[in-house]
Scaffold this motif. Structure first.
Motif, PDB file in Angstrom:
ATOM      1  N   GLY A  92       0.814  -1.214   0.000  1.00  0.00           N
ATOM      2  CA  GLY A  92       0.000   0.000   0.000  1.00  0.00           C
ATOM      3  C   GLY A  92       0.848   1.266   0.000  1.00  0.00           C
ATOM      4  O   GLY A  92       0.578   2.207  -0.749  1.00  0.00           O
ATOM      5  N   PHE A  93       1.882   1.297   0.822  1.00  0.00           N
ATOM      6  CA  PHE A  93       2.750   2.468   0.865  1.00  0.00           C
ATOM      7  C   PHE A  93       3.532   2.648  -0.429  1.00  0.00           C
ATOM      8  O   PHE A  93       3.853   3.776  -0.815  1.00  0.00           O
ATOM      9  CB  PHE A  93       3.726   2.361   2.042  1.00  0.00           C
ATOM     10  N   ALA A  94       3.832   1.557  -1.121  1.00  0.00           N
ATOM     11  CA  ALA A  94       4.669   1.640  -2.316  1.00  0.00           C
ATOM     12  C   ALA A  94       3.871   1.940  -3.582  1.00  0.00           C
ATOM     13  O   ALA A  94       4.350   2.703  -4.436  1.00  0.00           O
ATOM     14  CB  ALA A  94       5.443   0.329  -2.494  1.00  0.00           C
ATOM     15  N   ARG A  95       2.673   1.379  -3.706  1.00  0.00           N
ATOM     16  CA  ARG A  95       1.999   1.422  -5.003  1.00  0.00           C
ATOM     17  C   ARG A  95       0.665   2.165  -4.996  1.00  0.00           C
ATOM     18  O   ARG A  95       0.161   2.504  -6.077  1.00  0.00           O
ATOM     19  CB  ARG A  95       1.732  -0.012  -5.506  1.00  0.00           C
ATOM     20  N   LEU A  96       0.089   2.408  -3.840  1.00  0.00           N
ATOM     21  CA  LEU A  96      -1.214   3.077  -3.796  1.00  0.00           C
ATOM     22  C   LEU A  96      -1.042   4.537  -3.427  1.00  0.00           C
ATOM     23  O   LEU A  96      -0.072   4.923  -2.773  1.00  0.00           O
ATOM     24  CB  LEU A  96      -2.135   2.385  -2.782  1.00  0.00           C
ATOM     25  N   GLN A  97      -2.002   5.348  -3.850  1.00  0.00           N
ATOM     26  CA  GLN A  97      -1.979   6.782  -3.579  1.00  0.00           C
ATOM     27  C   GLN A  97      -3.102   7.132  -2.606  1.00  0.00           C
ATOM     28  O   GLN A  97      -4.234   6.682  -2.761  1.00  0.00           O
ATOM     29  CB  GLN A  97      -2.159   7.581  -4.883  1.00  0.00           C
ATOM     30  N   ALA A 169      -1.420  -5.731 -15.570  1.00  0.00           N
ATOM     31  CA  ALA A 169      -2.413  -6.467 -14.781  1.00  0.00           C
ATOM     32  C   ALA A 169      -3.733  -5.711 -14.733  1.00  0.00           C
ATOM     33  O   ALA A 169      -4.817  -6.321 -14.793  1.00  0.00           O
ATOM     34  CB  ALA A 169      -1.878  -6.700 -13.371  1.00  0.00           C
ATOM     35  N   ILE A 170      -3.672  -4.382 -14.635  1.00  0.00           N
ATOM     36  CA  ILE A 170      -4.899  -3.582 -14.617  1.00  0.00           C
ATOM     37  C   ILE A 170      -5.622  -3.692 -15.951  1.00  0.00           C
ATOM     38  O   ILE A 170      -6.857  -3.803 -16.007  1.00  0.00           O
ATOM     39  CB  ILE A 170      -4.566  -2.118 -14.279  1.00  0.00           C
ATOM     40  N   VAL A 171      -4.857  -3.686 -17.045  1.00  0.00           N
ATOM     41  CA  VAL A 171      -5.462  -3.850 -18.371  1.00  0.00           C
ATOM     42  C   VAL A 171      -6.167  -5.197 -18.475  1.00  0.00           C
ATOM     43  O   VAL A 171      -7.233  -5.326 -19.112  1.00  0.00           O
ATOM     44  CB  VAL A 171      -4.385  -3.699 -19.460  1.00  0.00           C
ATOM     45  N   ASP A 172      -5.601  -6.234 -17.850  1.00  0.00           N
ATOM     46  CA  ASP A 172      -6.216  -7.561 -17.877  1.00  0.00           C
ATOM     47  C   ASP A 172      -7.394  -7.697 -16.921  1.00  0.00           C
ATOM     48  O   ASP A 172      -7.986  -8.772 -16.808  1.00  0.00           O
ATOM     49  CB  ASP A 172      -5.176  -8.628 -17.516  1.00  0.00           C
ATOM     50  N   CYS A 174      -7.348  -7.001 -13.451  1.00  0.00           N
ATOM     51  CA  CYS A 174      -7.021  -7.353 -12.075  1.00  0.00           C
ATOM     52  C   CYS A 174      -7.231  -6.155 -11.154  1.00  0.00           C
ATOM     53  O   CYS A 174      -6.904  -5.021 -11.509  1.00  0.00           O
ATOM     54  CB  CYS A 174      -5.564  -7.814 -11.968  1.00  0.00           C
ATOM     55  N   GLY A 175      -7.757  -6.424  -9.968  1.00  0.00           N
ATOM     56  CA  GLY A 175      -7.843  -5.408  -8.940  1.00  0.00           C
ATOM     57  C   GLY A 175      -6.568  -5.380  -8.110  1.00  0.00           C
ATOM     58  O   GLY A 175      -5.650  -6.185  -8.302  1.00  0.00           O
ATOM     59  N   GLN A 176      -6.523  -4.467  -7.153  1.00  0.00           N
ATOM     60  CA  GLN A 176      -5.309  -4.306  -6.362  1.00  0.00           C
ATOM     61  C   GLN A 176      -4.997  -5.551  -5.523  1.00  0.00           C
ATOM     62  O   GLN A 176      -3.827  -5.923  -5.378  1.00  0.00           O
ATOM     63  CB  GLN A 176      -5.452  -3.078  -5.451  1.00  0.00           C
ATOM     64  N   ILE A 179      -3.570  -8.140  -7.860  1.00  0.00           N
ATOM     65  CA  ILE A 179      -2.222  -7.737  -8.278  1.00  0.00           C
ATOM     66  C   ILE A 179      -1.214  -8.056  -7.175  1.00  0.00           C
ATOM     67  O   ILE A 179      -0.115  -8.572  -7.445  1.00  0.00           O
ATOM     68  CB  ILE A 179      -2.196  -6.239  -8.623  1.00  0.00           C
ATOM     69  N   PHE A 180      -1.592  -7.775  -5.947  1.00  0.00           N
ATOM     70  CA  PHE A 180      -0.701  -8.044  -4.831  1.00  0.00           C
ATOM     71  C   PHE A 180      -0.423  -9.537  -4.689  1.00  0.00           C
ATOM     72  O   PHE A 180       0.744  -9.957  -4.572  1.00  0.00           O
ATOM     73  CB  PHE A 180      -1.310  -7.493  -3.539  1.00  0.00           C
ATOM     74  N   TRP A 181      -1.483 -10.356  -4.693  1.00  0.00           N
ATOM     75  CA  TRP A 181      -1.312 -11.787  -4.450  1.00  0.00           C
ATOM     76  C   TRP A 181      -0.694 -12.518  -5.630  1.00  0.00           C
ATOM     77  O   TRP A 181       0.081 -13.463  -5.442  1.00  0.00           O
ATOM     78  CB  TRP A 181      -2.661 -12.434  -4.120  1.00  0.00           C
ATOM     79  N   ARG A 182      -1.010 -12.126  -6.856  1.00  0.00           N
ATOM     80  CA  ARG A 182      -0.577 -12.897  -8.026  1.00  0.00           C
ATOM     81  C   ARG A 182       0.716 -12.387  -8.633  1.00  0.00           C
ATOM     82  O   ARG A 182       1.401 -13.146  -9.328  1.00  0.00           O
ATOM     83  CB  ARG A 182      -1.693 -12.862  -9.087  1.00  0.00           C
ATOM     84  N   ILE A 183       1.070 -11.124  -8.405  1.00  0.00           N
ATOM     85  CA  ILE A 183       2.236 -10.557  -9.084  1.00  0.00           C
ATOM     86  C   ILE A 183       3.307 -10.106  -8.087  1.00  0.00           C
ATOM     87  O   ILE A 183       4.451 -10.577  -8.131  1.00  0.00           O
ATOM     88  CB  ILE A 183       1.822  -9.371  -9.981  1.00  0.00           C
TER      89      ILE A 183
END
Length: 273
Positions: A92-97, A169-172, A174-176, A179-183
């Motif tokens: 969350g701190f790294a990728r979310l705004q 992943a967003i284009v495919d 995927c939600g956040q 994205i976290f669990w799979r990537i």
């Protein structure tokens, strides 16, 4: 000039190894001695008749395996939960705004400077008031809250990952969470290994929290090693303490040997950015 410099480095490394292994060698030496040899003068640096009797007695003098099971339960629960919680918070701190994210992260890092001893009494009073003493629930709650240092490690690692992975992943669709669990989480094995080793060793070696929150039936091996090995007169048995301590470090060493490559990589790369 290269050869002397390299030789000096090797000498320093060997000296450091001797310095760090010296206490453990003394502990092992004590664990192999008979009680009479510990009282003999002059001191013998190596036991005359080394044997495993002290290790056998250390297992039977107290319920060693039972207390070890308690320690393993607490340490494993906490290590797994705090790793997952810290990874999610770090993501969350790294990728979310979000508004105030930098301020919250700064406050989080500042909590690492707070000595644990300051929170002991409030922690005990809180858990006693909600009737959670003599249970392992406090370690579950602590694990679910994450750890500031581990959150920092995951945040630094996730910040270095390419943004294209997330965008694809967003284009495919995927939600956040996906994205976290799979990537992101599968890619963070070095930091996961670091987190597991650190959190497991923190809890496995912790004396204060189990002594404060758990009774004798639920306490951990660290607490029992401190006062369990005494004779009928209440005097300590140093040979049994040493034997129990030697066996006590085996799980942490085993865990480190299993995931050491990931631990070294995670420690070396998590703070690059």
């Amino acid at each position: 000039m290269v050869f002397p410099r390299r030789s000096a480095v090797y000498v320093l490394l060997v000296g450091a190894v001797v310095l760090f292994l010296g206490p453990f060698a003394w502990l092992l030496d004590t664990a192999l001695k008979a009680p009479s040899e510990l009282r003999a003068l002059p001191i013998h640096w190596w036991p005359h008749d080394p044997g495993l009797a002290n290790f056998r007695d250390a297992l039977t003098h107290i319920d060693y395996l039972g207390y070890a099971r308690n320690s393993l339960t607490i340490a494993t629960l906490y290590a797994v939960l705090v790793t997952l919680a810290s990874a999610w918070a770090g993501y969350g701190f790294a990728r979310l705004q979000a508004p105030g994210k930098r301020l919250i992260f700064s406050v989080l890092l500042s909590t690492m400077m707070l000595p644990q001893v300051l929170t002991l009494i409030p922690t005990y009073l809180l858990f006693a008031k909600i009737h959670l003493t003599n249970t392992y629930v406090p370690w579950v709650l602590w694990g679910l809250c994450g750890a500031p240092y581990l959150i920092f490690l995951f945040r630094q690692f996730f910040s270095n990952m390419p943004k294209e992975l997330e965008e694809a992943a967003i284009v495919d669709g995927c939600g956040q969470i996906r994205i976290f669990w799979r990537i992101f989480l599968p890619q963070s094995w070095p930091v996961i290994a670091t987190s597991l080793i650190l959190s497991f060793s923190w809890t496995w070696g912790d004396y204060i929290a189990p002594a404060l929150l758990l009774d004798d039936a639920h306490t951990t091996l660290a607490v029992k090693l401190a006062y369990g090995y005494v004779n009928a007169h209440g005097s300590p048995l140093p040979n049994l303490v040493a034997a129990g301590a030697v066996m006590y470090v085996i799980p942490v060493l085993a865990l480190f040997l299993i995931v050491q490559r990931g631990f070294v990589t995670g420690s070396a790369t998590s703070g690059l950015k």
